[in-house]
Design an enzyme around this catalytic site. Structure first.
Site, PDB file in Angstrom:
ATOM      1  N   THR B  70       0.828  -1.204   0.000  1.00 16.28           N
ATOM      2  CA  THR B  70       0.000   0.000   0.000  1.00 16.28           C
ATOM      3  C   THR B  70       0.866   1.259   0.000  1.00 16.28           C
ATOM      4  O   THR B  70       0.634   2.193  -0.762  1.00 16.28           O
ATOM      5  CB  THR B  70      -0.925  -0.033   1.230  1.00 16.28           C
ATOM      6  OG1 THR B  70      -1.893  -1.075   1.027  1.00 16.28           O
ATOM      7  CG2 THR B  70      -1.638   1.284   1.437  1.00 16.28           C
ATOM      8  N   CYS B 320     -22.566  -7.000   2.630  1.00 12.77           N
ATOM      9  CA  CYS B 320     -22.871  -7.272   4.032  1.00 12.77           C
ATOM     10  C   CYS B 320     -21.638  -7.718   4.820  1.00 12.77           C
ATOM     11  O   CYS B 320     -21.698  -7.882   6.024  1.00 12.77           O
ATOM     12  CB  CYS B 320     -23.969  -8.313   4.149  1.00 12.77           C
ATOM     13  SG  CYS B 320     -23.809  -9.608   2.932  1.00 12.77           S
TER      14      CYS B 320
END
Lengths: 459, 459
Positions: B70, B320
């Site tokens: 990252t 979800c």
């Protein structure tokens, strides 16, 4: 081998190694995942955060793990400055902060911010009143290290924090050198630290931001570490960092007494056994393991090399050991001699015998380096002229000072030596030599090439 | 236990563990120091850089170690964009990049840059012509992943790199998912990767910047890693990363064939054994170890939980299971079903028996989840009205689709169902359901509350 450079990186503590190994098995998965490997990793991460927070003296949700102490400082300063942008664009740092703080300050200045560097006394400590007087209504952030990394001087953090608190300004404390020894006292707002300084692994820093401190993380972030440290967590190392901080703290009180005595020995005996040495840093308010001194007429790089050959690993703030060719900004701010500078920083567990051997070896090593460089030996020179010019242009530390010392006897008391030099270290070392030698430093003038440093013989 | 989430984090490769242990002893000191411990550390760092560069196919001085993949992306994008600021402020990314790329793009946009997101086909791949047409004279940087992290689709990097090269635009390739399998082909300019994706330790990313690419590191830096990655090097982890990359590559060819066969088995057999499943991603141009499918009428979080109970660790792009309550941006960009989404990513060495057991268990688990949720069973319903309204307001994925499926038989062929929903996943899943079921999706309308999705029954 005697490794005396713990202030750069401490050898890995056995507990850190142990914890790292265990966490390699249980902590490699993504702690944000819901399956069992992820839950295990999350538990380890949470436990590490709790342990580190307890050692720091903060809430777990105030503490973020970063990839290094440097990154903690960069992130902490950028976030705190951005969080208070509306208050103003003024930053205070001490002149002897770690380079990560000063680099962040440079970036802030380049972006239009104003930076005040608070000077230090000859001991390396800031004066509380002087620091407090730098506070302004538009000050967004103030930074002060807990203790200096090059000379070990402890800063008056609690008093400065109080002054900052009264002015409504958050104080960021870089606690890299002291956190292994104990909590940082006082009512600070942000704190940074680095695990490999206390015997933890590399790859872990701490950033603490107290609740209520305005903070706006800069650059790209993600959902990790409260949005303050993006990227996959370096979990085994984090676990090892927290475990070793705990372990180091358990041993700190006793070990501090022992190391303090050993460094006191070096402080006392080096000036006795080595001529022309200046021990720098505060003699009382100092870290247990760090002692720093500078040797006239010695080239730092050769000295380090010779000590390495004798089995001692130390570092130096001399210009000739750095790639920038300038002496350490810390020694410069203190106004002390930088040539032949040696920092001894003892790791926990250093054997007394190793320190004794260092004290034995040092005089011979320094004498050898001086001999090679042709350092001056006191002679009864006959004064020849009222003013002598020494052309040291193109010559590097410690040559200009050596040449000055060689000619000072050739001018009468009241006479003057003008040293021409283009070496940045001369600006620091010639005044420092004058102070050590009881001669009068009259200041510098721009010369046709380089700078002329004026020294009046008074004794 | 079967850990099938290698695309998040691969278990530590034995060689990584071994190298890490060795480097803990020899690589804890500061590699910028001149004494023996420092020289040892420097040698390890240099050797690791050589090994990693060889694996990437670049020069050692083009490769920087960062604290994570990252951070490599954040640093690489920010540096490349700043280095070409004078050319322009336009950035191209594909719609299915890793969040680190998209977060950097958001920051760039917030600072006044323009971003073009190149769409993908239903397979998850960009079209070369479509990517090339996004290139503009003011394009500072283009980004394209080597392969997608959620569905495994391999991108046409070489062809896109050629188009970028012709336009004089540097291409940054996020190779996080593919570097363990082989070098990235084509004439790219920057490359990023992450060690824990190939079985290396966490805490290490790679950033490669080809010579000649304009690059201006942003924020505070120091003298480490060519001024591109500040902070003390995480040396033991770097050594382990390089050693494991080498080891993984030595096994890659053979292991790729084996894993490709296992994922092909999942691709073929899941739709046979589980009704109402969509396997997503390119069937041919894909990574060996990743296979992704979505199950109608299933709630992703429950499915993951049940699979975990059965001993399978997988991840999901369903809304979800995420904290943002939106489905994965990758599935969204592909226009495929997101409900009941499962990504299986096999680590190297996965046993065939574990995959077989997964294929055995899955139908029962999915059926169980569907039963709990009251998923529709086909019945011969009698058509009652030309238009039926389903009020699913306040109900989350997969309920809106389940309710739609339950009433579709109650309108005649040619009749319409209007589903009211305020769940973000419905926007993706209702059209996907229509496509799977052979019904006509007529589009959406703003409703008094939420959105009305219009479905015409055609069969």
């Amino acid at each position: 081998m005697s490794y005396f450079d713990a202030a750069s990186a401490a050898p890995l503590h056995p507990v850190a190694r142990q914890a790292l190994l265990a966490a390699l098995d249980d902590g490699w998965a993504d702690p944000s995942r819901l399956y069992r490997e992820g839950r295990k990793a999350r538990m380890l991460l949470d436990a590490a955060r709790e342990a580190a927070a307890e050692a720091v003296g903060c809430r777990a949700d105030e503490l973020t793990f970063t990839p290094s102490g440097t990154r903690a400082v960069h992130t902490g300063m950028a976030g705190a400055l951005a969080g208070r942008r509306r208050v103003g664009r003024h930053l205070i740092v001490s002149a002897v902060e770690h380079s990560s703080v000063l680099h962040s300050a440079e970036v802030f200045e380049a972006e239009g911010g104003q930076v005040t560097q608070v000077p230090v006394e000859r001991t390396g400590a800031v004066e509380v009143a002087s620091y407090a007087s730098a506070l302004r209504p538009d000050t967004a952030l103030a930074c002060l290290q807990s203790a200096n990394h090059e000379v070990g001087t402890v800063q008056p953090v609690a008093a400065v924090a109080e002054a900052c608190r009264a002015a409504g300004v958050p104080l960021l404390v870089d606690a890299a050198q002291s956190l292994g020894w104990g909590r940082v006292e006082g009512d600070w707002s942000l704190l940074t630290a680095s695990a490999h300084k206390w015997g933890g692994p590399s790859g872990v820093g701490l950033l603490v931001v107290r609740k209520g401190v305005r903070f706006a993380a800069q650059g790209a972030v993600d959902e990790r570490e409260s949005g303050r440290a993006p990227g996959f967590e370096n979990l085994p190392a984090i676990v090892a960092a927290a475990a070793s901080l705990r372990a180091v703290r358990a041993e700190a009180e006793q070990e501090a007494v022992r190391l303090r005595e050993l460094t006191a020995r070096i402080r006392a005996r080096v000036p006795e056994s080595v001529p022309d040495v200046e021990v720098v840093g505060d003699a009382e308010r100092r870290l247990p393991g760090i002692v720093t001194f500078s040797c006239l007429y010695v080239d730092g790089e050769t000295l380090l090399h010779e000590l390495d050959r004798e089995g001692f690993s130390v570092s130096s703030g001399s210009s000739c050991t750095s790639s920038t060719l300038t002496p350490s900004h810390v020694l410069k701010a203190m106004g002390v001699l930088s040539e032949g500078n040696v920092r001894v920083s003892l790791p926990a567990g250093t054997a007394e015998g190793d320190v004794e051997r260092f004290l034995e070896v040092l005089p011979r090593v320094v004498a050898g380096v001086r001999e090679k460089l042709g350092a001056p030996v006191p002679t009864a020179a006959v004064p020849q002229a009222e003013e002598v010019v020494v052309d040291s242009l193109g010559k590097r530390c410690p040559i200009p000072v050596i040449e000055l010392a060689k000619v000072i006897g050739t001018v009468p008391v009241g006479g003057r030596v003008r040293v021409l030099s283009d070496d940045e270290a001369a600006r620091l070392d010639i005044p420092a030599w004058c102070e050590m030698r009881g001669q009068e430093y009259e200041g510098e003038e721009k010369a046709e090439r380089g700078t002329a440093y004026l020294v009046r013989r008074v004794s």
